[in-house]
Design a protein around this motif. Sequence first.
Motif, PDB file in Angstrom:
ATOM      1  N   SER A   1       1.069  -1.457   0.134  1.00 24.50           N
ATOM      2  CA  SER A   1       0.330  -0.125   0.159  1.00 24.50           C
ATOM      3  C   SER A   1       0.949   1.134   0.147  1.00 24.50           C
ATOM      4  CB  SER A   1      -0.695   0.068   0.859  1.00 24.50           C
ATOM      5  OG  SER A   1      -0.158   0.232   2.528  1.00 24.50           O
ATOM      6  N   LEU A   2      -0.143   2.610  -0.599  1.00 23.25           N
ATOM      7  CA  LEU A   2       0.960   3.857  -0.734  1.00 23.25           C
ATOM      8  C   LEU A   2       0.617   4.168   0.441  1.00 23.25           C
ATOM      9  CD1 LEU A   2       1.061   4.354  -4.458  1.00 23.25           C
ATOM     10  CD2 LEU A   2       3.107   3.519  -2.775  1.00 23.25           C
ATOM     11  N   PRO A   3       1.186   5.776   1.014  1.00 19.06           N
ATOM     12  CA  PRO A   3      -0.060   6.514   2.197  1.00 19.06           C
ATOM     13  C   PRO A   3      -0.475   7.121   1.948  1.00 19.06           C
ATOM     14  CG  PRO A   3       3.034   6.448   2.087  1.00 19.06           C
ATOM     15  CD  PRO A   3       2.869   5.493   1.273  1.00 19.06           C
ATOM     16  N   GLU A   4      -1.458   7.270   2.703  1.00 17.11           N
ATOM     17  CA  GLU A   4      -2.415   8.454   2.036  1.00 17.11           C
ATOM     18  C   GLU A   4      -2.177   9.515   0.972  1.00 17.11           C
ATOM     19  OE1 GLU A   4      -6.153   7.465   2.125  1.00 17.11           O
ATOM     20  OE2 GLU A   4      -5.415   6.086   3.487  1.00 17.11           O
ATOM     21  N   GLN A   5      -2.774   9.855  -0.066  1.00 13.59           N
ATOM     22  CA  GLN A   5      -2.521  10.642  -0.731  1.00 13.59           C
ATOM     23  C   GLN A   5      -4.291  11.224  -1.721  1.00 13.59           C
ATOM     24  OE1 GLN A   5       0.505   9.816  -3.355  1.00 13.59           O
ATOM     25  NE2 GLN A   5      -0.377   7.815  -3.580  1.00 13.59           N
ATOM     26  N   CYS A   6      -3.397  12.174  -2.401  1.00  9.72           N
ATOM     27  CA  CYS A   6      -5.107  12.309  -3.146  1.00  9.72           C
ATOM     28  C   CYS A   6      -4.151  13.171  -4.039  1.00  9.72           C
ATOM     29  CB  CYS A   6      -5.553  13.784  -2.523  1.00  9.72           C
ATOM     30  SG  CYS A   6      -6.872  14.243  -3.499  1.00  9.72           S
ATOM     31  N   PRO A   7      -4.304  12.328  -5.250  1.00  5.96           N
ATOM     32  CA  PRO A   7      -3.971  12.549  -6.569  1.00  5.96           C
ATOM     33  C   PRO A   7      -4.817  13.273  -7.352  1.00  5.96           C
ATOM     34  CG  PRO A   7      -4.594  10.221  -6.671  1.00  5.96           C
ATOM     35  CD  PRO A   7      -4.807  10.407  -5.248  1.00  5.96           C
TER      36      PRO A   7
ATOM     37  N   LEU B   1      -6.411  19.120 -12.956  1.00  2.00           N
ATOM     38  CA  LEU B   1      -4.587  19.660 -11.617  1.00  2.00           C
ATOM     39  C   LEU B   1      -5.418  19.812 -10.551  1.00  2.00           C
ATOM     40  CD1 LEU B   1      -2.162  21.668 -13.086  1.00  2.00           C
ATOM     41  CD2 LEU B   1      -2.622  18.848 -12.556  1.00  2.00           C
ATOM     42  N   LYS B   2      -7.139  19.824  -9.782  1.00  2.00           N
ATOM     43  CA  LYS B   2      -7.781  20.166  -8.922  1.00  2.00           C
ATOM     44  C   LYS B   2      -7.832  18.425  -8.145  1.00  2.00           C
ATOM     45  CE  LYS B   2      -8.581  24.522 -10.528  1.00  2.00           C
ATOM     46  NZ  LYS B   2      -8.638  25.054  -9.289  1.00  2.00           N
ATOM     47  N   ARG B   3      -9.274  18.854  -6.976  1.00  2.00           N
ATOM     48  CA  ARG B   3      -8.891  18.249  -6.408  1.00  2.00           C
ATOM     49  C   ARG B   3      -9.619  17.056  -6.931  1.00  2.00           C
ATOM     50  NH1 ARG B   3      -6.477  17.996  -0.930  1.00  2.00           N
ATOM     51  NH2 ARG B   3      -8.149  16.514  -0.547  1.00  2.00           N
ATOM     52  N   THR B   4      -9.346  15.445  -6.266  1.00  5.28           N
ATOM     53  CA  THR B   4     -10.574  13.986  -6.338  1.00  5.28           C
ATOM     54  C   THR B   4     -10.876  13.657  -6.018  1.00  5.28           C
ATOM     55  OG1 THR B   4      -8.722  12.914  -7.052  1.00  5.28           O
ATOM     56  CG2 THR B   4      -8.710  14.575  -8.751  1.00  5.28           C
TER      57      THR B   4
ATOM     58  N   ARG C   1     -12.836  10.467  -9.117  1.00  5.67           N
ATOM     59  CA  ARG C   1     -13.702  11.554 -10.101  1.00  5.67           C
ATOM     60  C   ARG C   1     -13.246  12.791  -9.698  1.00  5.67           C
ATOM     61  NH1 ARG C   1     -17.551  14.725  -9.885  1.00  5.67           N
ATOM     62  NH2 ARG C   1     -18.912  12.799  -7.840  1.00  5.67           N
ATOM     63  N   CYS C   2     -12.955  13.861 -11.027  1.00  7.44           N
ATOM     64  CA  CYS C   2     -12.664  15.136 -10.578  1.00  7.44           C
ATOM     65  C   CYS C   2     -13.917  16.063 -10.319  1.00  7.44           C
ATOM     66  CB  CYS C   2     -12.208  16.071 -11.917  1.00  7.44           C
ATOM     67  SG  CYS C   2     -11.393  17.742 -11.435  1.00  7.44           S
ATOM     68  N   SER C   3     -13.931  16.428  -9.168  1.00 10.17           N
ATOM     69  CA  SER C   3     -15.237  17.057  -8.854  1.00 10.17           C
ATOM     70  C   SER C   3     -15.193  18.482  -9.593  1.00 10.17           C
ATOM     71  CB  SER C   3     -15.260  17.534  -7.610  1.00 10.17           C
ATOM     72  OG  SER C   3     -14.165  18.218  -6.922  1.00 10.17           O
ATOM     73  N   THR C   4     -14.137  18.775  -9.969  1.00  4.03           N
ATOM     74  CA  THR C   4     -14.674  20.491 -11.012  1.00  4.03           C
ATOM     75  C   THR C   4     -14.346  20.393 -12.591  1.00  4.03           C
ATOM     76  OG1 THR C   4     -13.191  21.082  -9.622  1.00  4.03           O
ATOM     77  CG2 THR C   4     -12.817  22.630 -11.944  1.00  4.03           C
ATOM     78  N   CYS C   5     -14.053  19.454 -12.779  1.00  5.70           N
ATOM     79  CA  CYS C   5     -14.006  19.218 -14.716  1.00  5.70           C
ATOM     80  C   CYS C   5     -14.935  17.431 -14.840  1.00  5.70           C
ATOM     81  CB  CYS C   5     -13.132  18.894 -15.257  1.00  5.70           C
ATOM     82  SG  CYS C   5     -11.278  18.026 -14.720  1.00  5.70           S
ATOM     83  N   GLY C   6     -15.463  16.668 -14.171  1.00  4.54           N
ATOM     84  CA  GLY C   6     -15.720  15.619 -14.377  1.00  4.54           C
ATOM     85  C   GLY C   6     -15.313  14.164 -14.760  1.00  4.54           C
TER      86      GLY C   6
ATOM     87  N   THR D   1      -6.320   5.630 -11.001  1.00  3.53           N
ATOM     88  CA  THR D   1      -4.570   5.421 -10.197  1.00  3.53           C
ATOM     89  C   THR D   1      -4.078   4.503 -11.432  1.00  3.53           C
ATOM     90  OG1 THR D   1      -4.419   4.257  -8.780  1.00  3.53           O
ATOM     91  CG2 THR D   1      -5.190   6.699  -7.837  1.00  3.53           C
ATOM     92  N   SER D   2      -2.191   4.877 -10.782  1.00  4.33           N
ATOM     93  CA  SER D   2      -1.412   4.195 -11.864  1.00  4.33           C
ATOM     94  C   SER D   2       0.190   4.461 -10.590  1.00  4.33           C
ATOM     95  CB  SER D   2      -0.863   4.450 -13.159  1.00  4.33           C
ATOM     96  OG  SER D   2      -0.532   5.265 -13.586  1.00  4.33           O
ATOM     97  N   TYR D   3       1.453   3.357 -10.962  1.00  2.00           N
ATOM     98  CA  TYR D   3       2.280   3.782  -9.944  1.00  2.00           C
ATOM     99  C   TYR D   3       3.741   3.844 -10.736  1.00  2.00           C
ATOM    100  CZ  TYR D   3      -0.917   1.517  -6.899  1.00  2.00           C
ATOM    101  OH  TYR D   3      -2.015   1.967  -5.822  1.00  2.00           O
ATOM    102  N   PRO D   4       5.053   3.992 -10.777  1.00  2.00           N
ATOM    103  CA  PRO D   4       5.548   3.987 -11.577  1.00  2.00           C
ATOM    104  C   PRO D   4       6.107   2.997 -12.191  1.00  2.00           C
ATOM    105  CG  PRO D   4       5.932   5.457  -9.214  1.00  2.00           C
ATOM    106  CD  PRO D   4       4.200   5.239  -9.532  1.00  2.00           C
TER     107      PRO D   4
END
Length: 391
Positions: A32-38, A44-47, A78-83, A88-91
């Motif tokens: 798992s990864l630490p808590e984050q918000c992509p 480039l807004k919050r999802t 889902r983006c709350s601004t543009c919909g 998510t993906s990992y490097p």
Amino acid sequence: MYSQFIKELIDLPDVLIQKVRKEGERWIFELSLPEQCPLCPVCLKRTIKMTVKKKQWMHGYAQRIGIFWIELPVERRRCSTCGVTFSTSYPAISPRSVATDAFQRWVAQSCIGTSIQAVARMLKLPYTTVERWFYTHAPSFLSNDVQPKAVCVDEFAFRKGHDYGVAIMDAETGEVYTVEAGKNEEAIGRALAHVSRSVQYVVSDLAPAMKKAIQRVCPEATHVVDYFHVIQLFTDALERCRKYLGKGGKKHGNVRYVCRLLSQCPEKLTEEERQIIREWCNESDYLKSVYQSLQHVRYVFKSKDEQQAKRRLNAWVHRYLFCPCSAVRAIAKSLVKRTDEIISCILSPYSNGKMEGTNNKIKLMKRRGYGYRNIQRFALRVRLETANILS
């Protein structure tokens, strides 16, 4: 100590190991990864997290347990601004692959010194999967510092009249650098672009597309016309004359015998065979003109220096440019436009002989089941064999 060993075995930065479990014969490390918000890739807004699905990838191999897997959560957001919705993906982990990039590189490295089939059997993986990974990562095993002094350029046919390709090969080492689909000027230019920085001599046939591409991509390189292709102009005319006169009939052995007499140097024939050639020349002025012009051009190619080569070539052109034989006239018109390239051919030690054998090897791979869509794979395989990387 145990957790540190597992961390080094996984070798993925910023991941947290939750636990290890076994499903059948498969060992799975839950990560798992630490808590984050992509952020949204568009604005480039919050999802907002919508769903979470866990996905597994092959990541390594251990002697006793075999292939071990990693499991990571893949979020649908889902983006709350543009919909916009996205996953998510990992490097270094492709979402559509069954293995991480590190595992694919390790498998490709394991194929060096052994066969792809042996590695596939050891890992219990499909042969086509291991083969695809190998050809994807094998270019990284080769040196990227490609600086050949002289290269050979030639076209070849996978299926005559349908599929063609252009190959670039080092004239000194025989290493194939690239193969491009097609045989037009654009395809030749794309192939030459890989070696245009350092090349000094380019050996090719008499095709106009070759000359234009070489002048455009490698303007400072010396263009050398291949001796084989010059002689081929005369041997093709002799073959047409043989068919017209009916020499050799239709029996394969007799046809080969006649072709050998017409194309071989007179010095390598017996007196009896030379007498046969004289009789044929007395029967047909057409055959006599083509045969004499062939021997004369061989005399031109025996020149020792540039001045002698120019003098002999100008004499040959002056004699045959207005020859009564149409085939010889056509050849003379073709060669008079390539005077500089032919003189370079006389003085240069390079030829396309190795390239002809390489083309046959590529065609053999095609007959063994390789498809035309993997055309770059042919060049890579020949290059790996040349570098003694692929056994």
